[in-house]
Motif scaffolding. Structure first.
Motif, PDB file in Angstrom:
ATOM      1  N   ASN A  34       0.837  -1.197   0.000  1.00 13.32           N
ATOM      2  CA  ASN A  34       0.000   0.000   0.000  1.00 13.32           C
ATOM      3  C   ASN A  34       0.877   1.253   0.000  1.00 13.32           C
ATOM      4  O   ASN A  34       2.091   1.173   0.178  1.00 13.32           O
ATOM      5  N   TYR A  35       0.234   2.405  -0.193  1.00 15.19           N
ATOM      6  CA  TYR A  35       0.993   3.658  -0.269  1.00 15.19           C
ATOM      7  C   TYR A  35       1.714   3.953   1.037  1.00 15.19           C
ATOM      8  O   TYR A  35       2.860   4.390   1.031  1.00 15.19           O
ATOM      9  N   GLU A  36       1.052   3.694   2.155  1.00 16.30           N
ATOM     10  CA  GLU A  36       1.694   3.981   3.436  1.00 16.30           C
ATOM     11  C   GLU A  36       2.968   3.149   3.612  1.00 16.30           C
ATOM     12  O   GLU A  36       3.979   3.650   4.099  1.00 16.30           O
ATOM     13  N   GLY A  37       2.942   1.901   3.196  1.00 17.18           N
ATOM     14  CA  GLY A  37       4.137   1.065   3.268  1.00 17.18           C
ATOM     15  C   GLY A  37       5.256   1.614   2.399  1.00 17.18           C
ATOM     16  O   GLY A  37       6.428   1.630   2.797  1.00 17.18           O
ATOM     17  N   THR A  38       4.888   2.095   1.210  1.00 18.60           N
ATOM     18  CA  THR A  38       5.882   2.690   0.309  1.00 18.60           C
ATOM     19  C   THR A  38       6.470   3.943   0.930  1.00 18.60           C
ATOM     20  O   THR A  38       7.693   4.128   0.948  1.00 18.60           O
ATOM     21  N   LEU A  39       5.607   4.804   1.442  1.00 25.92           N
ATOM     22  CA  LEU A  39       6.097   6.028   2.073  1.00 25.92           C
ATOM     23  C   LEU A  39       7.031   5.691   3.234  1.00 25.92           C
ATOM     24  O   LEU A  39       8.081   6.313   3.386  1.00 25.92           O
ATOM     25  N   ARG A  40       6.667   4.694   4.010  1.00 26.65           N
ATOM     26  CA  ARG A  40       7.499   4.317   5.157  1.00 26.65           C
ATOM     27  C   ARG A  40       8.890   3.873   4.716  1.00 26.65           C
ATOM     28  O   ARG A  40       9.894   4.320   5.266  1.00 26.65           O
ATOM     29  N   PHE A  41       8.991   2.999   3.705  1.00 20.29           N
ATOM     30  CA  PHE A  41      10.334   2.548   3.323  1.00 20.29           C
ATOM     31  C   PHE A  41      11.145   3.663   2.690  1.00 20.29           C
ATOM     32  O   PHE A  41      12.355   3.757   2.905  1.00 20.29           O
ATOM     33  N   VAL A  42      10.499   4.549   1.938  1.00 20.15           N
ATOM     34  CA  VAL A  42      11.221   5.680   1.339  1.00 20.15           C
ATOM     35  C   VAL A  42      11.719   6.634   2.425  1.00 20.15           C
ATOM     36  O   VAL A  42      12.863   7.073   2.406  1.00 20.15           O
ATOM     37  N   PHE A  43      10.864   6.939   3.394  1.00 23.50           N
ATOM     38  CA  PHE A  43      11.252   7.869   4.453  1.00 23.50           C
ATOM     39  C   PHE A  43      12.330   7.267   5.360  1.00 23.50           C
ATOM     40  O   PHE A  43      13.237   7.973   5.793  1.00 23.50           O
ATOM     41  N   TYR A  44      12.253   5.966   5.639  1.00 23.10           N
ATOM     42  CA  TYR A  44      13.304   5.352   6.443  1.00 23.10           C
ATOM     43  C   TYR A  44      14.606   5.229   5.652  1.00 23.10           C
ATOM     44  O   TYR A  44      15.692   5.274   6.230  1.00 23.10           O
ATOM     45  N   ALA A  45      14.522   5.125   4.347  1.00 24.41           N
ATOM     46  CA  ALA A  45      15.728   5.102   3.515  1.00 24.41           C
ATOM     47  C   ALA A  45      16.474   6.428   3.577  1.00 24.41           C
ATOM     48  O   ALA A  45      17.654   6.495   3.230  1.00 24.41           O
ATOM     49  N   SER A  46      15.804   7.475   4.053  1.00 24.17           N
ATOM     50  CA  SER A  46      16.468   8.777   4.181  1.00 24.17           C
ATOM     51  C   SER A  46      17.587   8.743   5.218  1.00 24.17           C
ATOM     52  O   SER A  46      18.322   9.721   5.360  1.00 24.17           O
TER      53      SER A  46
END
Length: 174
Positions: A100-112
């Motif tokens: 889902n979008y929230e999962g995608t946002l989470r991995f992108v933001f943690y990749a920061s």
């Protein structure tokens, strides 16, 4: 109340991304990942400004402009991460991703987490590439696709941004 173990989370993302992403909740709100990303972008901005005082050609550290840049950089960085997450999510879905979008946002933001090291002279580029690797690993885990499909989604998102920038710059808007 946001429970954020910044140092522990940062270490785990950087050292064991597959493990981190596999146990990362796919839902639970946006506050913790956004705060994590804000801290990473702020660290990058602070150290970049400290080690590159002439980068903005603003007359040194006495200028009020440097404070504006330092305050706006985390906002701009988080907006860029939202755009990354949105584009990667759309492409992952086109490739059959299940996340889902929230999962995608989470991995992108943690990749920061890698962003906090981009300021390091000569090595910053390596951490930029490592951040892309974190996107690939996160996409593989969250969307349950092959590593190759996840890498292709990240590559296509970069390619689309480059094409968009070229179109905008050649159209006379910039």
């Amino acid at each position: 109340m946001i429970n954020l173990d910044y140092i522990g989370t940062w270490k785990e993302v950087m050292k064991s991304p597959s493990h981190f992403y596999s146990k990362m909740p796919r839902t639970g709100g946006y506050a913790a990942p956004i705060l994590f990303a804000v801290v990473n972008v702020a660290i990058y901005s602070l150290f970049y400004l400290l080690f590159n005082p002439g980068a903005y050609d603003i007359g040194g550290f006495s200028s009020p402009m440097i404070f504006a840049v330092a305050l706006l950089a985390p906002v701009v960085g988080v907006v860029a991460l939202f755009l990354d997450a949105t584009l990667i999510h759309i492409i992952q879905k086109v490739f059959g991703g299940k996340g889902n979008y929230e999962g995608t946002l989470r991995f992108v933001f943690y990749a920061s987490a890698a962003t906090s090291l981009l300021w390091i002279p000569l090595a910053g580029g390596i951490f930029g590439v490592y951040q892309l690797y974190l996107y690939v690993v996160g996409g593989r885990v969250v969307h349950e696709v092959s590593l190759e499909r996840s890498a292709l989604a990240v590559f296509l998102s970069i390619l689309l941004v480059i094409v968009f920038i070229m179109l905008v710059s050649s159209s006379g808007f910039v």
